[in-house]
Design a protein around this motif. Structure first.
Motif, mmCIF file in Angstrom:
data_model
loop_
_atom_site.group_PDB
_atom_site.id
_atom_site.type_symbol
_atom_site.label_atom_id
_atom_site.label_comp_id
_atom_site.label_asym_id
_atom_site.label_seq_id
_atom_site.Cartn_x
_atom_site.Cartn_y
_atom_site.Cartn_z
ATOM 1 N N UNK A 19 0.828 -1.212 0.000
ATOM 2 C CA UNK A 19 0.000 0.000 0.000
ATOM 3 C C UNK A 19 0.857 1.254 0.000
ATOM 4 N N UNK A 20 1.964 1.229 0.728
ATOM 5 C CA UNK A 20 2.791 2.428 0.822
ATOM 6 C C UNK A 20 3.558 2.732 -0.457
ATOM 7 N N UNK A 21 3.767 1.740 -1.332
ATOM 8 C CA UNK A 21 4.539 2.007 -2.551
ATOM 9 C C UNK A 21 3.664 2.127 -3.795
ATOM 10 N N UNK A 22 2.359 1.919 -3.661
ATOM 11 C CA UNK A 22 1.454 2.065 -4.805
ATOM 12 C C UNK A 22 1.263 3.537 -5.172
ATOM 13 N N UNK A 23 0.966 3.823 -6.439
ATOM 14 C CA UNK A 23 0.616 5.201 -6.826
ATOM 15 C C UNK A 23 -0.669 5.639 -6.109
#
Length: 72
Positions: A18-22
């Motif tokens: 979740x933290x690295x998704x756009x």
């Protein structure tokens, strides 16, 4: 530790993903993750299905990474 990084709630990999998704995908994934965390048996069911389907290949990857880390 590697198993825990599978991006399926309730495992920690879901929070990392979740933290690295756009931003556009982040909100919809957060909603899905929140829904899945309130139904942990569904998440664990997905994990068990993953192990049954990809267990052999997954264990090969795990043992390869572990041996690289251990230097063997």
């Amino acid at each position: 530790a590697i198993f825990n990084m599978i991006p399926v709630p309730p495992l920690d990999g879901s929070k990392v993903l979740e933290s690295i998704l756009p931003r556009g995908l982040q909100q919809s994934y957060a909603n899905w993750r929140h829904h899945m965390e309130h139904q942990p048996f569904l998440g664990f069911g997905i994990i068990i299905l993953f192990i049954l389907v990809f267990g052999s290949a997954f264990s090969t990857v795990i043992y390869t990474v572990a041996s690289l880390i251990a230097g063997q």
